[in-house]
Design a protein around this motif. Structure first.
Motif, short mmCIF file in Angstrom:
data_model
loop_
_atom_site.label_atom_id
_atom_site.label_comp_id
_atom_site.label_asym_id
_atom_site.label_seq_id
_atom_site.Cartn_x
_atom_site.Cartn_y
_atom_site.Cartn_z
N ARG A 181 10.57 61.53 -5.00
CA ARG A 181 10.01 62.20 -6.08
C ARG A 181 9.29 63.30 -5.55
O ARG A 181 8.31 63.15 -4.50
N ALA A 182 9.57 64.55 -5.71
CA ALA A 182 8.96 65.80 -5.17
C ALA A 182 7.69 65.99 -5.49
O ALA A 182 7.60 65.90 -6.84
N LEU A 183 6.89 66.73 -4.77
CA LEU A 183 5.50 67.14 -5.33
C LEU A 183 5.42 67.97 -6.62
O LEU A 183 4.50 67.91 -7.16
N TRP A 184 6.48 68.87 -6.55
CA TRP A 184 6.39 69.79 -7.76
C TRP A 184 6.33 69.29 -9.06
O TRP A 184 6.00 69.53 -10.21
N ARG A 185 7.05 67.91 -9.31
CA ARG A 185 7.11 67.20 -10.45
C ARG A 185 5.71 66.83 -11.04
O ARG A 185 5.62 66.44 -12.18
#
Length: 412
Positions: A181-185
């Motif tokens: 899970r990337a931080l932008w989400r």
């Protein structure tokens, strides 16, 4: 003990990628000093061993956020939140809250709560004595004495972290990195300021630097039309173990307009809606892919699968890698979206909807492309396209420029 025991990357159980061991590490005095500072703040929990129970450092379990400017001076200035904090970050004991090196004995009195922000920033989670040696006129460090230091209670806010779901988990609710899970989400959650800063009953608590930047924006000391960057750094590892799985650093665009008048313009609300749109589209994609896998493997619908059949289906879904490709395709367009949204809200939303729609269909078509052209595969592909088209018709309903009939026409 070897000074290499201070280094995270030299976990004794993991030598596959790094064949060094703690026994063979020799550090120069500057290197030893840097690793000592890192070990105090980022040291992982060690339940048992020659050192006893080493507690977590204050920054070891969540993501640490910093605002970044154009220069090093601006980086430092942006992150210098108000002190004394007047209780909005943490309580302050006047006369006792000083850095550890200004205390007569930083380990006394024994405590689980810091005297204030300065004590927190220099909290000593370990007692470490570096043992210097000298050879051929060169000073080096090969050994160190390590013992447990101060153990801070988990019921303490780290001002550099993002906390969410506090009503359920208290200050243990720090946001941490996840491998898939990337931080932008999580950007909408990170940028959401509480209605009243420092309100203890709020469920969300952003990094203190964002609340400080919001104050500077509202006072006119920062230009609302400018943009900075928000850097998140941290690591992930086994709970209550010393082992570290990975380190990560990510950066997000930070238009200062997001921190001004969140109730009025509500840019963070639009940001949250955009992320929710992508999440909902992914759920529809997963459902179509699941049906596709079941029909290809078992020539039947997805209901009433046995445990062995579910395992086979999941293995096929993993082999397609659709989730990884889908979210990767959205990352760079999202960075553009977050910067365009303040000045061009509705066009940016319409553009984002188009990006999500294309990413969904590309992920499905990528999975279909590997199935071949035999009749069962073609039949399964048609069914999956129809299912996804119907699902996306509901997801995009009401979005500007959504072209509601496009998904169904595509499926046909």
């Amino acid at each position: 003990n070897p000074v290499g025991d201070l280094l995270h990357e030299l976990c004794k159980a993991d030598t596959f990628f790094d064949h060094r061991t703690g026994d063979g590490i020799v550090l120069s005095p500057p290197e030893a000093a840097r690793h000592l500072v890192a070990a105090q703040a980022f040291g992982r929990w060690m339940l048992k061993g020659v050192y006893g129970q080493l507690p977590f450092g204050t920054c070891a379990r969540g993501i640490i956020f910093f605002a970044k400017g154009a220069t090093l001076f601006e980086d430092l200035a942006l992150n210098l939140i108000r002190y004394p904090t007047r209780g909005d970050v943490m309580p302050c004991v006047e006369g006792s809250d000083v850095p550890s090196w200004e205390m007569d004995d930083p380990f006394e009195p024994k405590r689980t709560l810091p005297f204030g922000y300065l004590d927190y920033l220099t909290w000593l989670s370990r007692r470490v004595l570096l043992v210097p040696a000298q050879q051929d006129g060169r000073v080096f460090v090969r050994f160190a004495k390590i013992a447990p230091g101060l153990r801070m209670t988990d019921d303490m806010r780290n001002p550099a972290m993002q906390h969410k779901n506090r009503k359920k988990r208290g200050w243990k609710s720090w946001l941490a990195f996840s491998e898939d899970r990337a931080l932008w989400r999580d950007s909408a959650t990170i940028l959401q300021l509480p209605p009243s800063q420092g309100h203890e009953g709020e469920d969300l608590c952003p990094p203190a630097v964002l609340e400080w930047l919001a104050t500077l924006v509202s006072n006119g000391e920062l230009n609302v039309n400018q943009s900075r960057r928000l850097a998140g750094m941290g690591m992930a590892g086994d709970l209550n173990q010393y082992r570290v799985h990975f380190y990560r650093r990510e950066e997000l665009p930070l238009p200062l307009d997001y921190l001004k008048d969140q109730k009025g313009r509500n840019l963070v609300y639009h940001l949250d809606q955009a992320i929710t749109l992508a999440e909902n589209a992914w759920h529809q994609l997963w459902g179509a892919l699941s049906s596709l896998a079941v029909e290809v493997l078992f020539h039947k619908e997805a209901q009433a699968l046995s445990e062995a059949e579910r395992d086979q289906r999941n293995a096929m879904l993993t082999s397609w890698g659709a989730e990884r490709h889908y979210w990767a395709a959205l990352e760079l367009p999202f960075y553009t979206f977050i910067q365009d949204l303040p000045a061009h809200t509705q066009p940016a939303r319409a553009t984002w909807a188009g990006v999500v729609r294309r990413a969904v269909w590309q992920a499905l078509e990528g999975a279909i492309a590997g199935l071949g052209e035999d009749p069962p595969a073609l039949k399964a592909a048609v069914s999956a396209r129809g299912q996804l088209g119907a699902g996306l018709h509901k997801v995009f309903d009401g979005w500007p420029g959504s072209q509601q009939n496009e998904e169904v026409n595509h499926a046909r």
